[in-house]
Each structure stands twice: as C-alpha cells, then as structure tokens.
Design an enzyme around this catalytic site. Structure first.
Site, PDB file in Angstrom:
ATOM      1  N   HIS A  28      -3.977   2.354   9.299  1.00  0.00           N
ATOM      2  CA  HIS A  28      -3.301   1.432  10.218  1.00  0.00           C
ATOM      3  C   HIS A  28      -3.662  -0.017   9.894  1.00  0.00           C
ATOM      4  CE1 HIS A  28      -2.938  -0.157  14.580  1.00  0.00           C
ATOM      5  NE2 HIS A  28      -1.710   0.031  14.132  1.00  0.00           N
ATOM      6  N   ARG A  29      -2.673  -0.770   9.404  1.00  0.00           N
ATOM      7  CA  ARG A  29      -2.878  -2.147   8.940  1.00  0.00           C
ATOM      8  C   ARG A  29      -3.942  -2.196   7.839  1.00  0.00           C
ATOM      9  NH1 ARG A  29      -3.412  -5.003  14.891  1.00  0.00           N
ATOM     10  NH2 ARG A  29      -2.151  -3.446  15.961  1.00  0.00           N
ATOM     11  N   GLU A  79      -0.004   1.813   6.637  1.00  0.00           N
ATOM     12  CA  GLU A  79       0.928   1.276   7.630  1.00  0.00           C
ATOM     13  C   GLU A  79       0.690  -0.217   7.743  1.00  0.00           C
ATOM     14  OE1 GLU A  79       2.104  -0.138  11.689  1.00  0.00           O
ATOM     15  OE2 GLU A  79       0.139  -0.157  10.691  1.00  0.00           O
ATOM     16  N   ASP A  95       2.834  -4.299   8.932  1.00  0.00           N
ATOM     17  CA  ASP A  95       3.855  -4.940   9.762  1.00  0.00           C
ATOM     18  C   ASP A  95       4.521  -6.075   8.999  1.00  0.00           C
ATOM     19  OD1 ASP A  95       2.831  -3.690  12.494  1.00  0.00           O
ATOM     20  OD2 ASP A  95       1.080  -4.481  11.432  1.00  0.00           O
ATOM     21  N   ASP A 108      -7.212   3.295  12.370  1.00  0.00           N
ATOM     22  CA  ASP A 108      -7.977   2.200  11.776  1.00  0.00           C
ATOM     23  C   ASP A 108      -9.125   2.713  10.918  1.00  0.00           C
ATOM     24  OD1 ASP A 108      -6.370   0.583  13.336  1.00  0.00           O
ATOM     25  OD2 ASP A 108      -7.903   0.180  14.849  1.00  0.00           O
TER      26      ASP A 108
END
Length: 252
Positions: free
Chosen positions: A11-12, A38, A40, A234
């Site tokens: 995540h990020r 992942e 954004d 994360d």
C-alpha cells in the site's frame, strides 16, 4: 511448486517504513517480497500523471497547496521524504512515467493504480494513464481502481481489457451484484468490512476481492483464511512472512 493463495500488495509502497508513494518505498516493497504495488495518481497543472496520495502536498512534502494547481516542475522540487526524514534526505514526487520505467523491468510485479478522482475529476486522467500503460506494455499487469466509480467506467470505455477495481469504504448490500452489473473484475473494500459470506458471494459471481488496510490493522491471517485474492497493506514484509508460515511450500 505450490501457487500462492493470494497476492501481497504494498500500500503506497513500503509505507510503514519509508516515505509513501516514492520510488524508494516501491523498491523496498519489492525487496520485502511483495507481489504488487498500490499507489495513487493525480494530474499536475500541466497534465503530467504524478504519484501522491492527498489532493494537497501539505502532509507528505515540505510544500503547501493543491497538487492540481502546481506544474510538474513545481511538484518535483518538493521533498516527499518529509514523513520519514530518518530514511532519506530527499525524495521527489514520482511521475507515473518514472514508475513505469522502473516497473517494466520487474516482470513479476503488478501495479494497482488508484485514480484520485474522488474529490477533483482531473479531466482526461484516464486517457493519460491508459496511454502510459500501453506505451510501457503494462496493461496486463495493472489494476485500475478508484472510489469514483464513474472514473473506473471511463477507463473501461477506453479499453474493456483493462482490469479494474471498485474501491469502497463502507458496508455494502449485495456488492457482488453491483460490481458484476458494471462489468468490473475486482472489488476493493476496506478490510474491516470483509466477511466469509462476502468473499463467497463475490467469488461465486466471478469477482476478485482485494481488501485494503488504512489506519486500522485487522487480522491478516483471518482474511487470508477467508480466501481473499489480495491484501493491500503498509506491511509487505509481514505479509511475506505470514504467507511463508502458512504455505511454506510456496516459498521453495
């Protein structure tokens, strides 16, 4: 060799240890054994696809103001290492092109691209992202998701072959019907909304379920045992270790 039962999506990037949505966090996530990343995407004032989570630069950089009101050059001058000064002195906001140049050389890594169109529409962002996926021959290694489901449908209209996911952050009634009726392949709920019944209903409808974790960390093992298709967390290192513990043959 036993196949992995689910995918470990960072995540990020490796956000828990490195500055989120930076090339450093992406590289470290891969080193930690993730299957995918992942991140954004917004558009800069001059139309460049850039990787940052918030609509403003305030939280994650040393700047202030809206992402969409700054040029790519202005965004690149900001320091995205702000939340983790102990790991690196300076990290720029990556462009999607920069990320793709790197990930094209990582053939086993998938990319979950979240279009950040939930607050601002960013006219044409779907086409910009699609052109880059196509240029780098990564369409078959990408999932495009958004909380703005109209944005996801715009991507599908550009190319129905793009795998897409619908992001949600609330309990839904019969989401399998909603997702199937829209012709979308994946459902991305917040992890605390996931139940065995939900997983079963989605799988019977032919839909993959890829839960994401925000600030609340649920029981990873419990979700794996429910049969989810991916975990977006994360902590790619923890998921790697847990999957090796649960399925040691898959690590051979």
């Amino acid at each position: 060799m036993m196949e992995k039962t689910m995918l470990n999506i960072a995540h990020r990037g490796f956000r828990s240890r490195y500055p989120e949505n930076t090339m450093l966090a992406f590289r470290k996530a891969i080193e930690a054994g993730c299957d995918g990343i992942e991140f954004d995407v917004h558009l800069s004032k001059d139309g460049e696809a850039v990787i940052i989570h918030d609509e403003t630069v305030d939280r994650t950089t040393d700047g202030t103001g809206l992402v969409g009101q700054k040029t790519y050059r202005e965004l690149r001058a900001l320091n995205a290492a702000k939340p983790h000064p102990e790991t690196i002195d300076f990290a720029p906001i990556p462009s999607l092109r920069e990320y793709f140049e790197y990930i094209a050389e990582q053939p086993h890594i998938i990319s979950n691209i979240e279009l950040k169109t939930g607050v601002f529409i960013y006219e044409g962002i779907e086409e910009v992202v699609y052109r880059l996926m196509k240029e780098y021959k990564l369409i078959n290694r990408c999932i495009v998701s958004s909380f703005n489901h109209e944005s996801v449908l715009r991507m599908k209209k550009i190319d129905s072959a793009v795998t897409c996911g619908l992001l949600v952050d609330s309990w839904q009634i019969h989401p399998e019907q909603y997702v199937r009726n829209l012709g979308i392949e994946c459902y991305h709920p917040s992890a605390y909304c996931v139940t065995p019944e939900l997983v079963g209903a989605l799988h019977r409808a032919g839909i993959r379920i890829n839960p994401w974790f925000g600030s609340i960390q649920c029981d990873y093992r419990q979700l794996i045992e429910m049969g989810v298709d991916s975990l977006i967390t994360d902590y790619p290192d923890r998921i790697t270790a847990l999957l090796k513990d649960l399925h040691p043959a898959a690590a051979d």
